[in-house]
Write a protein that holds these residues in place. Structure first.
Motif, PDB file in Angstrom:
ATOM      1  N   HIS A 166       0.806  -1.216   0.000  1.00 27.08           N
ATOM      2  CA  HIS A 166       0.000   0.000   0.000  1.00 27.08           C
ATOM      3  C   HIS A 166       0.842   1.270   0.000  1.00 27.08           C
ATOM      4  O   HIS A 166       0.308   2.369   0.175  1.00 27.08           O
ATOM      5  CB  HIS A 166      -0.939   0.003   1.204  1.00 27.08           C
ATOM      6  CG  HIS A 166      -1.996  -1.058   1.148  1.00 27.08           C
ATOM      7  ND1 HIS A 166      -1.812  -2.325   1.665  1.00 27.08           N
ATOM      8  CD2 HIS A 166      -3.249  -1.048   0.614  1.00 27.08           C
ATOM      9  CE1 HIS A 166      -2.901  -3.046   1.465  1.00 27.08           C
ATOM     10  NE2 HIS A 166      -3.782  -2.300   0.819  1.00 27.08           N
ATOM     11  N   GLY A 167       2.139   1.114  -0.195  1.00 26.56           N
ATOM     12  CA  GLY A 167       3.012   2.277  -0.268  1.00 26.56           C
ATOM     13  C   GLY A 167       3.182   3.012   1.046  1.00 26.56           C
ATOM     14  O   GLY A 167       3.462   4.213   1.054  1.00 26.56           O
ATOM     15  N   LEU A 168       3.034   2.301   2.154  1.00 27.89           N
ATOM     16  CA  LEU A 168       3.117   2.936   3.465  1.00 27.89           C
ATOM     17  C   LEU A 168       4.301   2.435   4.294  1.00 27.89           C
ATOM     18  O   LEU A 168       4.414   2.758   5.473  1.00 27.89           O
ATOM     19  CB  LEU A 168       1.825   2.682   4.256  1.00 27.89           C
ATOM     20  CG  LEU A 168       0.553   3.340   3.729  1.00 27.89           C
ATOM     21  CD1 LEU A 168      -0.670   2.792   4.465  1.00 27.89           C
ATOM     22  CD2 LEU A 168       0.619   4.854   3.874  1.00 27.89           C
ATOM     23  N   ASN A 169       5.181   1.644   3.672  1.00 26.29           N
ATOM     24  CA  ASN A 169       6.252   1.027   4.450  1.00 26.29           C
ATOM     25  C   ASN A 169       7.222   2.046   5.036  1.00 26.29           C
ATOM     26  O   ASN A 169       7.900   1.771   6.033  1.00 26.29           O
ATOM     27  CB  ASN A 169       7.017   0.004   3.607  1.00 26.29           C
ATOM     28  CG  ASN A 169       7.581   0.604   2.340  1.00 26.29           C
ATOM     29  OD1 ASN A 169       6.837   1.178   1.549  1.00 26.29           O
ATOM     30  ND2 ASN A 169       8.876   0.469   2.133  1.00 26.29           N
ATOM     31  N   ASP A 170       7.291   3.243   4.458  1.00 30.20           N
ATOM     32  CA  ASP A 170       8.191   4.265   4.999  1.00 30.20           C
ATOM     33  C   ASP A 170       7.638   4.900   6.270  1.00 30.20           C
ATOM     34  O   ASP A 170       8.335   5.659   6.941  1.00 30.20           O
ATOM     35  CB  ASP A 170       8.458   5.354   3.958  1.00 30.20           C
ATOM     36  CG  ASP A 170       7.196   6.090   3.537  1.00 30.20           C
ATOM     37  OD1 ASP A 170       6.097   5.498   3.613  1.00 30.20           O
ATOM     38  OD2 ASP A 170       7.301   7.257   3.127  1.00 30.20           O
ATOM     39  N   ARG A 171       6.388   4.560   6.628  1.00 33.74           N
ATOM     40  CA  ARG A 171       5.766   5.134   7.821  1.00 33.74           C
ATOM     41  C   ARG A 171       6.051   4.328   9.084  1.00 33.74           C
ATOM     42  O   ARG A 171       5.781   4.806  10.184  1.00 33.74           O
ATOM     43  CB  ARG A 171       4.239   5.207   7.628  1.00 33.74           C
ATOM     44  CG  ARG A 171       3.768   6.122   6.496  1.00 33.74           C
ATOM     45  CD  ARG A 171       4.037   7.570   6.835  1.00 33.74           C
ATOM     46  NE  ARG A 171       3.515   7.892   8.146  1.00 33.74           N
ATOM     47  CZ  ARG A 171       2.201   8.089   8.385  1.00 33.74           C
ATOM     48  NH1 ARG A 171       1.316   7.976   7.415  1.00 33.74           N
ATOM     49  NH2 ARG A 171       1.799   8.405   9.603  1.00 33.74           N
ATOM     50  N   ILE A 172       6.559   3.108   8.914  1.00 28.33           N
ATOM     51  CA  ILE A 172       6.710   2.239  10.073  1.00 28.33           C
ATOM     52  C   ILE A 172       8.149   1.782  10.255  1.00 28.33           C
ATOM     53  O   ILE A 172       8.910   1.669   9.314  1.00 28.33           O
ATOM     54  CB  ILE A 172       5.787   0.999   9.983  1.00 28.33           C
ATOM     55  CG1 ILE A 172       6.140   0.150   8.756  1.00 28.33           C
ATOM     56  CG2 ILE A 172       4.323   1.414   9.960  1.00 28.33           C
ATOM     57  CD1 ILE A 172       5.431  -1.186   8.718  1.00 28.33           C
ATOM     58  N   LYS A 173       8.474   1.528  11.514  1.00 29.74           N
ATOM     59  CA  LYS A 173       9.763   0.946  11.873  1.00 29.74           C
ATOM     60  C   LYS A 173       9.480  -0.306  12.698  1.00 29.74           C
ATOM     61  O   LYS A 173       9.036  -0.212  13.848  1.00 29.74           O
ATOM     62  CB  LYS A 173      10.597   1.921  12.694  1.00 29.74           C
ATOM     63  CG  LYS A 173      11.930   1.328  13.171  1.00 29.74           C
ATOM     64  CD  LYS A 173      12.683   2.307  14.058  1.00 29.74           C
ATOM     65  CE  LYS A 173      13.975   1.689  14.588  1.00 29.74           C
ATOM     66  NZ  LYS A 173      14.704   2.618  15.492  1.00 29.74           N
ATOM     67  N   PRO A 174       9.670  -1.507  12.131  1.00 26.03           N
ATOM     68  CA  PRO A 174       9.388  -2.734  12.877  1.00 26.03           C
ATOM     69  C   PRO A 174      10.528  -3.090  13.830  1.00 26.03           C
ATOM     70  O   PRO A 174      11.706  -3.011  13.471  1.00 26.03           O
ATOM     71  CB  PRO A 174       9.243  -3.776  11.770  1.00 26.03           C
ATOM     72  CG  PRO A 174      10.096  -3.264  10.657  1.00 26.03           C
ATOM     73  CD  PRO A 174      10.044  -1.766  10.732  1.00 26.03           C
ATOM     74  N   VAL A 175      10.167  -3.497  15.026  1.00 25.43           N
ATOM     75  CA  VAL A 175      11.145  -3.913  16.031  1.00 25.43           C
ATOM     76  C   VAL A 175      10.656  -5.212  16.664  1.00 25.43           C
ATOM     77  O   VAL A 175       9.570  -5.258  17.248  1.00 25.43           O
ATOM     78  CB  VAL A 175      11.341  -2.844  17.120  1.00 25.43           C
ATOM     79  CG1 VAL A 175      12.284  -3.348  18.213  1.00 25.43           C
ATOM     80  CG2 VAL A 175      11.858  -1.541  16.512  1.00 25.43           C
TER      81      VAL A 175
END
Length: 248
Positions: free
Chosen positions: A86-95
């Motif tokens: 959805h083109g939103l991967n730059d909004r999240i930081k997975p930990v």
């Protein structure tokens, strides 16, 4: 939110462990809670993100950077895959980390989001351990299963004593929140519809599987749980708490 998927594991722990869809809730419930946050968030920490259903609401309705924490790398991988689509991967930081040992500096977030996850380490422990991560006047959203009555029926009480022995009333939870150094902005119960979105598909799927698995302990347990929901849901439910860090 997506309907839960029924997965049979005969030797697994009873209750929500069977349901890969997680917990009762809906996008609207998450949005309702977000609209009650008394600040414009810049840095969100979501604890127990799972499949990222609440994460999607947060990403679509804020401009904040979102750090998502889960202790299962596979869940984070699926979340990142969905957000990338959805083109939103730059909004999240997975930990990938345990909620009991979060690798973050103090005062790094203005909003902590924890739908249905704080009970894992105990709500009182979560309130204490997560508080230092909030900025001055930072906000926490958590949902928790609570009693809506001081006199629950014996059957409902016995069921939840086995599933969630730390379950308390809304009033007791509010007292604990204040004692832990927060002020209560607002709180509200999840709707009947949110619960039906959760358990009606499970009930239907259990009915479909019963002919091929007539002696399944897992299906019997699920039918018991659904029966408790249908008969006693006015006695208990999930409460959304919007709380703000206060000066001690």
């Amino acid at each position: 939110m997506e309907s839960p998927v029924l997965t049979i594991r005969e030797n697994s722990t009873f209750s929500c462990c069977y349901f890969s869809g997680g917990l009762p809730g809906s996008e609207q419930e998450t949005l309702n809670a977000l609209n009650l946050v008394p600040l414009t968030s810049r840095n969100i920490l979501e604890i127990g993100s799972g499949k990222g259903l609440a994460t999607t609401v947060l990403a679509n309705n804020t401009q904040a950077a979102i750090t998502v924490v889960d202790n299962e790398q596979s869940a984070l991988d699926r979340l990142v895959e969905r957000f990338t689509e959805h083109g939103l991967n730059d909004r999240i930081k997975p930990v990938c980390a345990s909620m009991t040992d979060l690798p973050f500096e103090p005062k790094g977030f203005d909003l902590i989001w924890a739908e249905g996850s704080a009970y894992i380490m105990g709500v009182e422990s979560a309130l204490k351990e997560w508080r230092p991560l909030l900025e001055h006047n930072g906000v926490m959203i958590l949902s928790d299963l609570v009693w809506f009555t001081d006199t629950p029926t014996s059957e409902a009480q016995a069921f939840w004593k086995g599933e969630y022995p730390d379950m308390v009333s809304v009033d007791i939870r509010l007292e604990q929140i204040k004692a832990a150094g927060y002020k209560v902005v607002e709180h509200f119960p999840l709707s009947q519809q949110a619960w039906e979105n959760y358990y009606l598909p499970l009930k239907q799927r259990a009915i479909e599987l019963t002919p091929s698995m007539p002696d399944s302990n897992a299906l019997n347990d699920i039918n018991t749980e659904v029966s408790i929901f249908e008969r006693y849901l006015d006695e208990f439910g999930y409460e959304m708490f919007i709380i703000q860090k206060a000066a001690k």
